[in-house]
Write a protein that holds these residues in place. Structure first.
Motif, PDB file in Angstrom:
ATOM      1  N   GLU A  69       0.836  -1.213   0.000  1.00 63.09           N
ATOM      2  CA  GLU A  69       0.000   0.000   0.000  1.00 63.09           C
ATOM      3  C   GLU A  69       0.866   1.257   0.000  1.00 63.09           C
ATOM      4  O   GLU A  69       2.070   1.178   0.266  1.00 63.09           O
ATOM      5  CB  GLU A  69      -0.854   0.031   1.284  1.00 63.09           C
ATOM      6  N   GLU A  70       0.184   2.389  -0.184  1.00 67.53           N
ATOM      7  CA  GLU A  70       0.912   3.663  -0.178  1.00 67.53           C
ATOM      8  C   GLU A  70       1.639   3.909   1.141  1.00 67.53           C
ATOM      9  O   GLU A  70       2.703   4.498   1.174  1.00 67.53           O
ATOM     10  CB  GLU A  70      -0.058   4.810  -0.446  1.00 67.53           C
ATOM     11  N   GLN A 113       8.536   8.081   2.748  1.00 63.52           N
ATOM     12  CA  GLN A 113       7.970   9.421   2.924  1.00 63.52           C
ATOM     13  C   GLN A 113       8.254  10.330   1.742  1.00 63.52           C
ATOM     14  O   GLN A 113       7.396  11.035   1.246  1.00 63.52           O
ATOM     15  CB  GLN A 113       8.598  10.063   4.170  1.00 63.52           C
ATOM     16  N   LYS A 114       9.507  10.267   1.284  1.00 64.50           N
ATOM     17  CA  LYS A 114       9.930  11.216   0.238  1.00 64.50           C
ATOM     18  C   LYS A 114       9.056  11.105  -1.008  1.00 64.50           C
ATOM     19  O   LYS A 114       8.791  12.083  -1.682  1.00 64.50           O
ATOM     20  CB  LYS A 114      11.388  11.006  -0.138  1.00 64.50           C
ATOM     21  N   MET A 115       8.580   9.894  -1.317  1.00 63.08           N
ATOM     22  CA  MET A 115       7.763   9.737  -2.522  1.00 63.08           C
ATOM     23  C   MET A 115       6.428  10.411  -2.353  1.00 63.08           C
ATOM     24  O   MET A 115       5.948  11.129  -3.217  1.00 63.08           O
ATOM     25  CB  MET A 115       7.523   8.252  -2.814  1.00 63.08           C
ATOM     26  N   ILE A 153      17.489  16.746   6.752  1.00 62.91           N
ATOM     27  CA  ILE A 153      17.512  15.641   5.791  1.00 62.91           C
ATOM     28  C   ILE A 153      18.451  14.578   6.350  1.00 62.91           C
ATOM     29  O   ILE A 153      19.571  14.888   6.764  1.00 62.91           O
ATOM     30  CB  ILE A 153      18.055  16.109   4.416  1.00 62.91           C
ATOM     31  N   GLN A 154      17.968  13.352   6.399  1.00 64.03           N
ATOM     32  CA  GLN A 154      18.816  12.321   7.005  1.00 64.03           C
ATOM     33  C   GLN A 154      19.619  11.593   5.939  1.00 64.03           C
ATOM     34  O   GLN A 154      19.064  11.169   4.935  1.00 64.03           O
ATOM     35  CB  GLN A 154      17.960  11.328   7.769  1.00 64.03           C
ATOM     36  N   LEU A 155      20.913  11.481   6.209  1.00 62.85           N
ATOM     37  CA  LEU A 155      21.750  10.715   5.294  1.00 62.85           C
ATOM     38  C   LEU A 155      21.731   9.274   5.780  1.00 62.85           C
ATOM     39  O   LEU A 155      22.102   8.990   6.905  1.00 62.85           O
ATOM     40  CB  LEU A 155      23.182  11.233   5.307  1.00 62.85           C
ATOM     41  N   VAL A 156      21.264   8.389   4.935  1.00 62.26           N
ATOM     42  CA  VAL A 156      21.154   6.991   5.344  1.00 62.26           C
ATOM     43  C   VAL A 156      22.155   6.185   4.547  1.00 62.26           C
ATOM     44  O   VAL A 156      22.229   6.292   3.331  1.00 62.26           O
ATOM     45  CB  VAL A 156      19.736   6.452   5.042  1.00 62.26           C
ATOM     46  N   VAL A 207      19.158   9.499   0.726  1.00 63.34           N
ATOM     47  CA  VAL A 207      18.554  10.398   1.716  1.00 63.34           C
ATOM     48  C   VAL A 207      17.068  10.144   1.816  1.00 63.34           C
ATOM     49  O   VAL A 207      16.442   9.562   0.937  1.00 63.34           O
ATOM     50  CB  VAL A 207      18.764  11.864   1.319  1.00 63.34           C
ATOM     51  N   LYS A 208      16.554  10.614   2.905  1.00 61.19           N
ATOM     52  CA  LYS A 208      15.130  10.453   3.122  1.00 61.19           C
ATOM     53  C   LYS A 208      14.551  11.796   3.484  1.00 61.19           C
ATOM     54  O   LYS A 208      15.201  12.556   4.175  1.00 61.19           O
ATOM     55  CB  LYS A 208      14.938   9.506   4.308  1.00 61.19           C
TER      56      LYS A 208
END
Ligand SMILES: Nc1ncnc2c1ncn2[C@@H]1O[C@H](COP(=O)(O)OP(=O)(O)OP(=O)(O)O)[C@@H](O)[C@H]1O
Ligand SMILES: [Mg+2]
Length: 480
Positions: free
Chosen positions: A397-398, A403-405, A468-471, A479-480
Motif C-alpha cells: 500500500e501507499e 515518505q519522500k515519494m 535531511i537524514q543521510l542513510v 537520503v530520506k
C-alpha cells in the motif's frame, strides 16, 4: 694533492676531520678485522659509544648482533671489495660497502666500511609493493564480482522491452550497435542501465564468445588505472619488481572492454586510449615495443562530455571517436510508459527470490507514475526489493512507500502552493527537493555539492536546516 699533504702536515688530524664531516658511517679495521676507528655517524648508527667498539673484532660484534651481516668480515674473508645490505641493531637498513686498503706490496693492511642509510627508500619500495599486492587483490575481487553479476545473467535475458518512445528508439540503436564492431558510447543518468546495456551489446555481438571485461575509471587513482588498463613490464618502476602485469586491454583480447565512467578518465590516459582506438596498439608501462590487441571498446558516462570539451577536461578527438555510435539510455521520468511494466517485472523477480506473492495497490502504482525517480531503474528495483521484503501485508500500500515519494508527489500536485504558501516557503521546499534529488543521484555530499554548484559546507548547512537524514545502505548512501 701536494697542497693536501701540506695541509695534513699542518694539521695531522686532517683526514680524521674529513672522515668525521661525512654523513655516511665509516668504520676502519686492521687486516684481521679489529676495529681501529669509526666516525661519529657510525657511532650514532650503532647507538653505543665508540670506545665500546674500537679494539673489538667485527666477527665478535657480528655475533652480538651489532650488525648483520658484517660487511668487513665478508670483505676480509673474500679478499675483495664487497657490497651488501646491512641491518643494524636498531632495525635500520644500510647499503654497506667494504674496501680493502693495501700497501705497496699488495698486502692488506686495513679495511674500511662505508654505510649509507637506505631505511626510507626500502620502506617506500615495500609500501609500493604492498599497494601493488592490495591492488592485485582488489582487481581479483572486482573480477569475481563482475563474474557474479554476469552469472546472474540479467543481461542475457533482459530484452530491454518497454513501449515508451525513448526506450523503443534506444533499443533500435542498441541492436544496430551490436551488429557492427566499432567503438560505442552509452550515455544516460545514473541507474538507467548503461552497464547492463554494455554487456547486452557484447552478448548480441559477434564477440560474444570472447571475454567481457569492465573497469570503472572513477574507482582507481590515475597511476593504478593506467597499470590496470595497459599493464606493465617487469621492473618498469620501483616496486614493480616482481613479474610485470597483464593489462585489462590484453585480458579482453577477442572480446569487449567496457570503460565505465569514461568522463573520469585523466587526460593523459584519454590520449593513450585514443591511440589504441586508432591503431589497435598500445604500450604497457615501461615497454619498448607496442602491443596489438583485438578488442572492442564500449564506453559509458553520466557526465556531459560535450560540456567537458569546453572545459578542456575531455579530449575532443576522443569524444568524436567515441561518439560515432551513441545510445542514450532514457531516464525513467522521460519514459513513464515503461514504469508499470518494469515495476511488475521487478515485483515478479523479487516475489520469486523471496518466495512471496505480493501485489501493488492501485495507489502505489499511481505514486510510481508521478515520482521523479532520480536514481532511475536502479532506484525502482531497490525500492521494490525492499517493499517485497518489508511490507506487512500481501498488498503493498501507499503507507509502505518512503515518505519522500509521498511528500514529493504532494509537492507537485498540492494546490496549497499556488493558493496559500508564501514565496519563501515554496523556495525552501524547492531547495529541499533539489538537495534530496542531488544526494540520491550522486550518492555523496561532495559530488552532490558539485552537481548543485554550491560548496560542500553550504550543502551540509542546508542538510541540517531541513533535517535531511543521510542513510547509509549496504552499498550506497541515500537520503530520506
Ligand atoms: N531494462 C532493464 N531491465 C531490467 N533491469 C534493468 C534494466 N535497466 C537497468 N536495470 C537494472 O538497474 C540497475 C542499474 O543498472 P546499471 O547498473 O546498468 O545502470 P548504470 O546506468 O550503469 O548506472 P551508473 O551510472 O550508476 O553506473 C541494475 O541492477 C540493472 O540490472
Ligand atoms: Mg554503470
Amino acid at each position: 694533492m701536494e697542497k693536501l699533504f701540506e695541509l695534513s702536515h699542518q694539521n695531522p688530524a686532517l683526514f680524521v676531520d674529513i672522515l668525521e664531516s661525512i654523513k655516511d658511517a665509516i668504520l676502519i679495521t686492521d687486516h684481521e678485522g679489529t676495529t681501529l676507528w669509526l666516525n661519529s655517524a657510525s657511532e650514532e648508527m650503532h647507538g653505543i659509544p665508540r670506545n665500546k667498539i674500537t679494539g673489538r673484532n667485527v666477527r665478535d660484534l657480528e655475533k652480538e648482533g651489532l650488525f648483520e651481516p658484517s660487511v668487513l668480515r665478508m670483505t676480509l674473508e673474500e679478499g675483495k671489495n664487497v657490497s651488501t645490505v646491512q641491518t643494524v641493531g636498531n632495525g635500520k637498513k644500510y647499503i654497506a660497502t667494504g674496501h680493502l686498503v693495501k700497501n705497496k706490496d699488495g698486502k692488506v693492511i686495513a679495511a674500511v666500511a662505508h654505510l649509507r642509510d637506505i631505511t626510507d627508500a626500502v620502506k617506500n619500495t615495500s609500501k609500493l609493493q604492498e599497494i601493488e599486492e592490495l591492488l592485485e587483490k582488489y582487481s581479483a575481487q572486482i573480477r569475481k564480482l563482475t563474474n557474479m553479476q554476469k552469472n546472474s545473467n540479467r543481461a542475457e535475458y533482459v530484452n530491454f522491452g518497454g513501449k515508451s518512445k525513448s526506450r523503443v528508439s534506444a533499443r533500435k540503436i542498441i541492436e544496430k550497435i551490436a551488429a557492427v564492431d566499432t567503438t560505442a558510447l552509452i550515455v544516460g543518468e545514473t541507474g538507467t542501465g548503461k552497464s547492463l546495456t554494455a554487456e547486452k551489446i557484447h552478448m548480441l555481438s559477434k564477440r560474444k564468445n570472447g571475454p567481457f571485461i569492465q573497469i570503472n575509471c572513477a574507482s582507481l587513482p590515475d597511476s593504478l588505472l593506467e597499470s590496470e588498463l595497459f599493464g606493465y613490464e617487469k621492473g618498469s618502476f620501483t616496486g614493480a619488481t616482481s613479474k610485470g602485469k597483464q593489462g585489462l586491454i590484453q585480458a579482453a583480447e577477442t572480446g569487449t572492454l567496457f570503460l565505465d565512467e569514461i568522463g573520469e578518465m585523466p587526460i593523459h590516459l584519454q590520449t593513450k586510449i585514443l591511440h589504441f582506438l586508432q591503431s589497435k596498439t598500445y604500450m604497457p608501462i615501461g615497454a619498448r615495443e607496442p602491443r596489438y590487441a583485438d578488442v572492442r571498446i564500449i564506453a559509458a558516462t553520466n557526465r556531459d562530455l560535450e560540456g567537458m570539451l569546453a572545459e578542456g577536461t575531455f579530449r575532443s578527438d576522443l569524444f568524436y571517436r567515441l561518439n560515432i555510435l551513441t545510445v542514450k539510455m532514457p531516464a525513467l521520468r522521460e519514459s513513464r510508459d515503461d514504469i508499470k511494466d518494469l515495476a511488475i517485472y521487478f515485483l515478479d523477480l523479487y516475489n520469486g527470490k523471496y518466495n512471496k506473492s505480493k501485489h501493488f495497490s492501485e495507489g502505489v502504482l499511481k505514486n510510481f507514475l508521478q515520482y521523479s525517480w532520480p536514481g532511475n531503474v536502479r532506484e525502482l528495483e531497490n525500492l521494490i526489493e525492499r517493499l517485497v521484503i518489508l511490507s506487512e501485508d500481501k498488498v503493498i500500500e501507499e503507507k509502505d512507500l518512503p515518505q519522500k515519494m509521498i511528500r514529493r508527489n504532494m509537492l507537485s500536485s498540492s494546490p496549497s502552493h499556488s493558493n496559500h504558501a508564501t514565496m519563501p516557503e515554496i523556495l525552501e521546499e524547492m531547495e529541499k527537493k533539489m538537495i534530496i534529488d542531488a544526494l540520491e543521484k550522486e550518492n555523496s555530499t561532495r559530488k552532490a555539492a558539485k552537481y548543485l554548484g554550491v560548496t560542500q559546507s553550504l550543502l551540509m548547512r542546508r542538510i541540517r536546516k531541513y533535517n535531511i537524514q543521510l542513510v547509509v545502505e549496504a552499498s550506497k548512501s541515500f537520503v530520506k
